[in-house]
Structure formats: C-alpha cells, structure tokens
Design a protein around this motif. Structure first.
Motif, PDB file in Angstrom:
ATOM      1  N   PHE A  43    -127.654  79.362 -69.952  1.00  0.00           N
ATOM      2  CA  PHE A  43    -129.005  79.424 -69.380  1.00  0.00           C
ATOM      3  C   PHE A  43    -128.961  80.136 -68.039  1.00  0.00           C
ATOM      4  O   PHE A  43    -128.062  79.905 -67.223  1.00  0.00           O
ATOM      5  CB  PHE A  43    -129.567  78.015 -69.183  1.00  0.00           C
ATOM      6  CG  PHE A  43    -129.860  77.297 -70.472  1.00  0.00           C
ATOM      7  CD1 PHE A  43    -131.128  77.325 -71.036  1.00  0.00           C
ATOM      8  CD2 PHE A  43    -128.857  76.589 -71.127  1.00  0.00           C
ATOM      9  CE1 PHE A  43    -131.397  76.664 -72.226  1.00  0.00           C
ATOM     10  CE2 PHE A  43    -129.123  75.925 -72.324  1.00  0.00           C
ATOM     11  CZ  PHE A  43    -130.392  75.967 -72.871  1.00  0.00           C
ATOM     12  N   GLU A  45    -131.864  80.928 -65.026  1.00  0.00           N
ATOM     13  CA  GLU A  45    -133.252  80.741 -64.605  1.00  0.00           C
ATOM     14  C   GLU A  45    -133.913  82.083 -64.306  1.00  0.00           C
ATOM     15  O   GLU A  45    -133.275  82.994 -63.750  1.00  0.00           O
ATOM     16  CB  GLU A  45    -133.307  79.843 -63.370  1.00  0.00           C
ATOM     17  CG  GLU A  45    -134.726  79.496 -62.947  1.00  0.00           C
ATOM     18  CD  GLU A  45    -134.788  78.654 -61.684  1.00  0.00           C
ATOM     19  OE1 GLU A  45    -135.866  78.659 -61.049  1.00  0.00           O
ATOM     20  OE2 GLU A  45    -133.777  78.011 -61.340  1.00  0.00           O
ATOM     21  N   TYR A  86    -136.144  79.895 -68.528  1.00  0.00           N
ATOM     22  CA  TYR A  86    -134.746  80.321 -68.605  1.00  0.00           C
ATOM     23  C   TYR A  86    -134.555  81.381 -69.688  1.00  0.00           C
ATOM     24  O   TYR A  86    -135.223  81.368 -70.716  1.00  0.00           O
ATOM     25  CB  TYR A  86    -133.830  79.143 -68.964  1.00  0.00           C
ATOM     26  CG  TYR A  86    -133.893  77.977 -68.022  1.00  0.00           C
ATOM     27  CD1 TYR A  86    -133.027  77.890 -66.925  1.00  0.00           C
ATOM     28  CD2 TYR A  86    -134.798  76.935 -68.236  1.00  0.00           C
ATOM     29  CE1 TYR A  86    -133.069  76.792 -66.074  1.00  0.00           C
ATOM     30  CE2 TYR A  86    -134.848  75.837 -67.383  1.00  0.00           C
ATOM     31  CZ  TYR A  86    -133.985  75.772 -66.309  1.00  0.00           C
ATOM     32  OH  TYR A  86    -134.028  74.687 -65.470  1.00  0.00           O
TER      33      TYR A  86
END
Length: 199
Positions: A43, A45, A86
C-alpha cells in the motif's frame, strides 16, 4: 469334468482381461493454475491529487506448500486509516520453484483477473476498489483502494480471488467486486482472505 474345468478357466481369464482392460491409463488432468506460496499486498498512500505520500508498507500471506494446497496459511492483518486512499499492488511468488508469478500473471493478463470480495468490499463495504493496471486493463495487480471516511465497522475481511482462463467479456466480469465471478468460467488460482482493521 476336465472340459468343464477348462471352460471355467477360460471364462475366468476372459473376465479378468476385460476388467483389466477397463482400468483407465489416462493421465490425471493437470491443473494449469499457478502454484502460489506467497502473496504480498503493498500500500502507498495517495493525496487528493493522486500523488504518493510517505513510504509504502506491505502485508503478506504465505504457505510453504502453496496457499491453495497446504495447510492454513500465515496471514498478516491489514491495517489502514479511515478516509485515506491508497495504491495497492499485489505480488505473487512461488518459493518452491523460486519463481516470481507476478510477471507471468501480467504477461497473461488476458487470461487472469483479480476479484475483491469479503465484508470489506461487499454488503456494507468499508473499502472501494478500482482497477489501475497499466494500459487500462482489468487485471488487479495494481488498483486504488479508498477507505470509507465513516466506516460501518472497524474490522472486516478482504477476500482476494485470482481467476484463470475466465471469459473477461462476460457481463459483470469487469466489476472488481463481482460476487458471481464463477459464472464467467475459468478456475481459481488464488483465494486468500486478509483480516482488515481500520484505524
């Protein structure tokens, strides 16, 4: 009496050879699906302009025998923040053959597709997912995950399914949360569920 015994012997031999002839020498059909021992969800952001923020972080699931063939895999809990967006990428690996499956899936994008189900994505979802693969294809190695600003629950499950040899033109098959994915045909290469916590 001798002739009668010879007759029974012949009948027995014929019956035995018929029974042996009925046994199948056909090889067991092979499953052309991928053997996956490790799954990594990474992930990163994104801000309101879809620009990266901070440092990427990941969560893994693994089973040395293969996630679909071994015992219960070891699965990390995914932790995301509410209201955040994300970029999520998926990497697949076969540690038995020391092989990166991700590249193969990417090269065979016309034959594969990921679906994102579980309570995180369906019912009263706390996450939304959109495909974001290169070239606009619907594959799922790369996508955008958005966490609800006011999620209905702080915990959920992220079920990630990889289908192989499906009809990608089947009605609804282009929906990443397509619960009836089996109707599009093909076979499942991966079906793994990650626990999710929203902070």
């Amino acid at each position: 009496m001798k002739t009668k015994n010879q007759f029974y012997l012949v009948v027995l031999l014929v019956a035995s050879s018929l029974m042996l002839g009925c046994s199948s020498d056909d090889p067991t059909p092979e499953n052309d699906g991928e053997l996956i021992t490790d799954v990594t969800l990474t992930f990163l952001e994104l801000d309101e302009n879809s620009d990266p923020v901070g440092v990427a972080f990941d969560f893994t699931a693994s089973d040395p025998e293969g996630i679909e063939t071994g015992a219960t895999p070891t699965v990390e809990t995914v932790i995301l923040e509410k209201g955040k967006t994300y970029q999520m990428t998926i990497e697949l690996y076969n540690s038995i053959e020391n092989e990166d499956i991700t590249e193969e899936i990417s090269e065979e994008s016309d034959e594969h597709q990921f679906y994102f189900l579980g309570s995180a994505f369906v019912g009263t979802p706390v996450l939304t997912y959109a495909y974001d693969d290169e070239g606009g294809i619907k594959l799922g190695l790369k996508g955008i995950v958005t966490v609800n600003e006011n999620p209905a629950a702080a915990t959920a499950t992220m079920q990630i399914i990889l289908r192989h040899d499906l009809d990608k033109n089947f009605a609804g098959a282009d929906n990443p949360n397509f619960s009836n994915y089996v109707q599009a045909g093909g076979e499942t290469d991966l079906d793994i569920t990650f626990p999710l916590v929203i902070e």
